[in-house]
Design a protein around this motif. Structure first.
Motif, PDB file in Angstrom:
ATOM      1  N   GLY A   1      47.234  -2.302  41.089  1.00 15.05           N
ATOM      2  CA  GLY A   1      45.940  -3.027  40.633  1.00 15.05           C
ATOM      3  C   GLY A   1      46.083  -4.491  41.245  1.00 15.05           C
ATOM      4  N   PRO A   2      47.248  -5.429  40.665  1.00 11.68           N
ATOM      5  CA  PRO A   2      47.435  -6.651  41.347  1.00 11.68           C
ATOM      6  C   PRO A   2      47.249  -6.494  42.794  1.00 11.68           C
ATOM      7  CG  PRO A   2      48.485  -6.394  39.324  1.00 11.68           C
ATOM      8  CD  PRO A   2      48.266  -4.701  39.605  1.00 11.68           C
ATOM      9  N   ALA A   3      48.027  -5.793  43.341  1.00 13.74           N
ATOM     10  CA  ALA A   3      48.219  -5.734  44.819  1.00 13.74           C
ATOM     11  C   ALA A   3      46.706  -5.706  45.425  1.00 13.74           C
ATOM     12  CB  ALA A   3      49.275  -4.741  45.233  1.00 13.74           C
ATOM     13  N   SER A   4      46.216  -4.510  45.140  1.00 12.36           N
ATOM     14  CA  SER A   4      44.700  -4.335  45.582  1.00 12.36           C
ATOM     15  C   SER A   4      43.746  -5.427  45.347  1.00 12.36           C
ATOM     16  CB  SER A   4      44.309  -2.948  44.984  1.00 12.36           C
ATOM     17  OG  SER A   4      43.829  -3.196  43.637  1.00 12.36           O
ATOM     18  N   LEU A   5      43.843  -6.235  44.278  1.00  9.53           N
ATOM     19  CA  LEU A   5      43.159  -7.326  44.103  1.00  9.53           C
ATOM     20  C   LEU A   5      43.481  -8.223  44.917  1.00  9.53           C
ATOM     21  CD1 LEU A   5      40.674  -8.714  42.599  1.00  9.53           C
ATOM     22  CD2 LEU A   5      42.543  -9.543  40.747  1.00  9.53           C
ATOM     23  N   TYR A   6      44.596  -8.681  45.324  1.00 12.28           N
ATOM     24  CA  TYR A   6      45.213  -9.464  46.324  1.00 12.28           C
ATOM     25  C   TYR A   6      44.420  -9.219  47.663  1.00 12.28           C
ATOM     26  CZ  TYR A   6      47.889 -12.866  48.926  1.00 12.28           C
ATOM     27  OH  TYR A   6      48.274 -14.021  49.795  1.00 12.28           O
ATOM     28  N   ASN A   7      44.352  -8.020  47.936  1.00 14.63           N
ATOM     29  CA  ASN A   7      43.782  -7.742  49.097  1.00 14.63           C
ATOM     30  C   ASN A   7      42.182  -8.143  49.226  1.00 14.63           C
ATOM     31  OD1 ASN A   7      45.707  -6.425  50.405  1.00 14.63           O
ATOM     32  ND2 ASN A   7      45.225  -4.326  49.580  1.00 14.63           N
ATOM     33  N   VAL A   8      41.646  -7.971  48.123  1.00 16.41           N
ATOM     34  CA  VAL A   8      40.329  -8.541  47.996  1.00 16.41           C
ATOM     35  C   VAL A   8      40.250  -9.955  48.080  1.00 16.41           C
ATOM     36  CG1 VAL A   8      38.212  -8.960  46.461  1.00 16.41           C
ATOM     37  CG2 VAL A   8      39.489  -6.424  46.522  1.00 16.41           C
ATOM     38  N   LEU A   9      41.088 -10.891  47.307  1.00 16.35           N
ATOM     39  CA  LEU A   9      40.872 -12.211  47.415  1.00 16.35           C
ATOM     40  C   LEU A   9      41.547 -12.621  48.995  1.00 16.35           C
ATOM     41  CD1 LEU A   9      42.963 -12.828  44.101  1.00 16.35           C
ATOM     42  CD2 LEU A   9      40.435 -13.666  44.598  1.00 16.35           C
ATOM     43  N   HIS A  10      42.171 -12.114  49.518  1.00 15.64           N
ATOM     44  CA  HIS A  10      42.674 -12.311  50.957  1.00 15.64           C
ATOM     45  C   HIS A  10      41.289 -12.292  51.811  1.00 15.64           C
ATOM     46  CE1 HIS A  10      44.853 -12.528  54.703  1.00 15.64           C
ATOM     47  NE2 HIS A  10      44.021 -11.848  54.936  1.00 15.64           N
ATOM     48  N   TYR A  11      40.494 -11.361  51.693  1.00 18.17           N
ATOM     49  CA  TYR A  11      39.258 -11.197  52.388  1.00 18.17           C
ATOM     50  C   TYR A  11      38.190 -12.568  52.367  1.00 18.17           C
ATOM     51  CZ  TYR A  11      34.455  -9.994  53.644  1.00 18.17           C
ATOM     52  OH  TYR A  11      32.929  -9.976  54.015  1.00 18.17           O
TER      53      TYR A  11
ATOM     54  N   ASP B   1      47.614 -12.338  34.654  1.00 22.76           N
ATOM     55  CA  ASP B   1      46.199 -12.724  34.274  1.00 22.76           C
ATOM     56  C   ASP B   1      45.513 -11.292  33.832  1.00 22.76           C
ATOM     57  OD1 ASP B   1      46.537 -15.359  34.828  1.00 22.76           O
ATOM     58  OD2 ASP B   1      45.905 -15.233  36.617  1.00 22.76           O
ATOM     59  N   ALA B   2      45.864 -10.020  34.503  1.00 20.78           N
ATOM     60  CA  ALA B   2      45.194  -8.897  34.065  1.00 20.78           C
ATOM     61  C   ALA B   2      46.174  -8.207  32.851  1.00 20.78           C
ATOM     62  CB  ALA B   2      45.451  -7.859  35.528  1.00 20.78           C
TER      63      ALA B   2
ATOM     64  N   LEU C   1      41.310  -6.700  35.418  1.00 18.35           N
ATOM     65  CA  LEU C   1      41.602  -6.776  36.783  1.00 18.35           C
ATOM     66  C   LEU C   1      40.404  -8.114  37.322  1.00 18.35           C
ATOM     67  CD1 LEU C   1      43.251  -3.973  38.573  1.00 18.35           C
ATOM     68  CD2 LEU C   1      44.189  -6.043  38.459  1.00 18.35           C
ATOM     69  N   ARG C   2      39.195  -7.633  36.546  1.00 21.84           N
ATOM     70  CA  ARG C   2      38.070  -8.590  36.824  1.00 21.84           C
ATOM     71  C   ARG C   2      38.165  -9.976  36.150  1.00 21.84           C
ATOM     72  NH1 ARG C   2      35.585  -3.742  35.269  1.00 21.84           N
ATOM     73  NH2 ARG C   2      34.619  -4.546  33.532  1.00 21.84           N
ATOM     74  N   THR C   3      38.956  -9.955  34.958  1.00 21.25           N
ATOM     75  CA  THR C   3      39.247 -11.183  34.449  1.00 21.25           C
ATOM     76  C   THR C   3      40.358 -12.009  35.200  1.00 21.25           C
ATOM     77  OG1 THR C   3      39.079 -10.362  32.128  1.00 21.25           O
ATOM     78  CG2 THR C   3      40.506 -12.020  32.389  1.00 21.25           C
ATOM     79  N   ALA C   4      41.331 -11.383  36.022  1.00 20.13           N
ATOM     80  CA  ALA C   4      42.130 -11.844  36.814  1.00 20.13           C
ATOM     81  C   ALA C   4      41.333 -12.499  38.066  1.00 20.13           C
ATOM     82  CB  ALA C   4      43.120 -11.098  37.408  1.00 20.13           C
ATOM     83  N   TRP C   5      40.555 -11.732  38.563  1.00 21.38           N
ATOM     84  CA  TRP C   5      39.532 -12.086  39.562  1.00 21.38           C
ATOM     85  C   TRP C   5      38.785 -13.543  39.454  1.00 21.38           C
ATOM     86  CZ3 TRP C   5      37.121 -12.170  44.309  1.00 21.38           C
ATOM     87  CH2 TRP C   5      35.829 -12.584  44.434  1.00 21.38           C
ATOM     88  N   ASN C   6      38.337 -13.766  37.889  1.00 16.87           N
ATOM     89  CA  ASN C   6      37.743 -14.733  37.545  1.00 16.87           C
ATOM     90  C   ASN C   6      38.470 -16.087  37.511  1.00 16.87           C
ATOM     91  OD1 ASN C   6      35.249 -13.393  37.271  1.00 16.87           O
ATOM     92  ND2 ASN C   6      35.448 -12.844  35.161  1.00 16.87           N
ATOM     93  N   ILE C   7      39.826 -15.815  37.042  1.00 18.01           N
ATOM     94  CA  ILE C   7      41.027 -16.757  37.116  1.00 18.01           C
ATOM     95  C   ILE C   7      41.233 -17.289  38.320  1.00 18.01           C
ATOM     96  CG2 ILE C   7      43.244 -17.166  36.359  1.00 18.01           C
ATOM     97  CD1 ILE C   7      42.856 -15.411  34.171  1.00 18.01           C
TER      98      ILE C   7
ATOM     99  N   TRP D   1      30.882 -22.921  44.504  1.00 19.06           N
ATOM    100  CA  TRP D   1      30.691 -21.786  44.907  1.00 19.06           C
ATOM    101  C   TRP D   1      30.187 -20.871  43.471  1.00 19.06           C
ATOM    102  CZ3 TRP D   1      32.187 -18.722  49.413  1.00 19.06           C
ATOM    103  CH2 TRP D   1      32.852 -19.323  50.258  1.00 19.06           C
ATOM    104  N   THR D   2      29.309 -19.827  43.706  1.00 19.02           N
ATOM    105  CA  THR D   2      29.096 -18.770  42.647  1.00 19.02           C
ATOM    106  C   THR D   2      29.865 -17.605  42.599  1.00 19.02           C
ATOM    107  OG1 THR D   2      27.072 -17.960  43.615  1.00 19.02           O
ATOM    108  CG2 THR D   2      26.974 -19.812  42.462  1.00 19.02           C
ATOM    109  N   THR D   3      30.238 -16.966  41.566  1.00 17.13           N
ATOM    110  CA  THR D   3      30.983 -15.873  41.677  1.00 17.13           C
ATOM    111  C   THR D   3      30.554 -14.712  40.847  1.00 17.13           C
ATOM    112  OG1 THR D   3      32.627 -16.126  40.318  1.00 17.13           O
ATOM    113  CG2 THR D   3      33.098 -16.789  42.535  1.00 17.13           C
ATOM    114  N   SER D   4      30.659 -13.560  41.145  1.00 16.51           N
ATOM    115  CA  SER D   4      30.152 -12.299  40.322  1.00 16.51           C
ATOM    116  C   SER D   4      31.246 -11.178  40.433  1.00 16.51           C
ATOM    117  CB  SER D   4      28.706 -12.067  40.209  1.00 16.51           C
ATOM    118  OG  SER D   4      28.441 -11.568  41.807  1.00 16.51           O
ATOM    119  N   THR D   5      31.140 -10.143  39.371  1.00 15.00           N
ATOM    120  CA  THR D   5      31.844  -9.073  39.527  1.00 15.00           C
ATOM    121  C   THR D   5      31.324  -7.991  38.490  1.00 15.00           C
ATOM    122  OG1 THR D   5      34.060  -8.063  39.302  1.00 15.00           O
ATOM    123  CG2 THR D   5      33.703  -9.896  37.712  1.00 15.00           C
ATOM    124  N   GLY D   6      31.825  -6.867  38.565  1.00 17.27           N
ATOM    125  CA  GLY D   6      31.256  -5.680  37.885  1.00 17.27           C
ATOM    126  C   GLY D   6      31.842  -4.494  38.119  1.00 17.27           C
TER     127      GLY D   6
END
Length: 306
Positions: free
Chosen positions: A70-80, A120-121, A132-138, A148-153
């Motif tokens: 989960g954390p590693a795949s979220l890192y991929n998202v943040l990298h993008y 954070d997750a 993991l959405r909470t970790a994204w928000n952090i 910036w504005t951010t959203s997730t779901g």
């Protein structure tokens, strides 16, 4: 413990990152990656470039990162978002846009960052999509502080008339986190029981709106080509795009009773229940098992704008 020291440092202090940005690693076979954003008509073709494919199996994480998908795949998202959209995402002085997973000099910093996402997750031997959405928000707070504005779901497979179409539309905004369960045979003939799960990053999707199948390309943090070989816990593996097919299924799922640790009784000895749910079975050359079937349950989506 090494892992505890690492996580505590990642959670409470800044990790110093290089001062200058580096060239983007690109997901895509063969390179260069060519993006796609076709949602017109009855079919779709969406592909994101510039997504990393970091390994979850790393020395310094609990059990060498065995449950850090989960954390590693979220890192991929943040990298993008950090590299392709220049969003200032990260933690204190650590900015994802300044890190290159393919650079050995950044390996420890990225390991710390994955550990920080785990904190954070609320990692407790694993993570879930909600936390993991909470970790994204952090991790995206620096971007919001910069205007910036951010959203997730999240989108579930169950009672969703067009899961494939929803996946394509959300992927068009940015890479996704997809969770699938590993389902073994249940107590009665034809039933299935969840025995574990895995979280991966989706970078490409082709299919039809309202269809029953969809083709995906994945960045899977747990399926590196050199996993288990040599110095793999201390080095980043070569990037890969893994091809899979999702097929819509209606399954009879057996749900066992969980034990309540606050009572004397062992509730897990009580008979479980059955339910009929919609899942999307994941199949592919690197996803073959004689004991379980991979059933996609939901995905996390993420979006940012300035």
């Amino acid at each position: 413990m090494i892992r505890n020291a690492l996580i505590a440092a990642a959670a409470l202090t800044a990790v110093v990152a290089p001062a200058t940005a580096v060239a983007d690693p690109i997901i895509g076979t063969p390179p260069p990656c060519v993006g796609a954003s076709d949602l017109a008509g009855s079919e779709f073709n969406v592909k994101k470039c510039g997504v990393s494919d970091v390994d979850q199996h790393r020395a310094g994480l609990e059990n060498n990162g065995g449950a850090y998908c989960g954390p590693a795949s979220l890192y991929n998202v943040l990298h993008y978002w950090g590299h392709e959209k220049d969003a200032p995402v990260g933690w204190l002085t650590t900015k994802v846009g300044n890190l290159n997973p393919k650079d050995p000099a950044d390996y420890s910093v990225i390991t710390n960052s994955i550990g920080r996402i785990g904190v954070d997750a609320k990692y407790n031997g694993g993570t879930n999509l909600t936390n993991l959405r909470t970790a994204w928000n952090i991790a995206t707070k620096p971007a919001r502080d910069a205007g910036w504005t951010t959203s997730t779901g999240a989108v579930s497979t169950h009672e969703n008339p067009d899961f494939a179409g929803e996946l394509a539309k959300k992927l068009n905004e940015g890479p996704l986190q997809l969770v699938y369960g590993r389902y073994k045979a249940g107590p009665t003939t034809g039933s299935l029981q969840r025995s574990g799960g895995h979280i991966i990053t989706v970078v490409s999707a082709t299919g039809s709106f309202g269809g029953n199948t969809i083709q995906l390309k994945l960045a899977d943090p747990g399926r590196a080509g050199d996993s288990g070989q040599g110095n793999y816990l201390y080095t980043q593996s070569a990037y890969e795009s893994l091809d899979v097919t999702l097929t819509k299924r209606s399954i009879k799922e057996y749900v066992p009773v969980k034990d309540d640790e606050n009572t004397r009784e062992d509730e897990s000895l009580e008979p479980g229940t059955y339910r009929t749910v919609t899942r999307w079975e994941l199949t592919g050359p690197r996803y073959v098992s004689d004991t379980t079937r991979q059933m996609v349950e939901a995905f996390n989506w993420f979006d940012m704008a300035k």
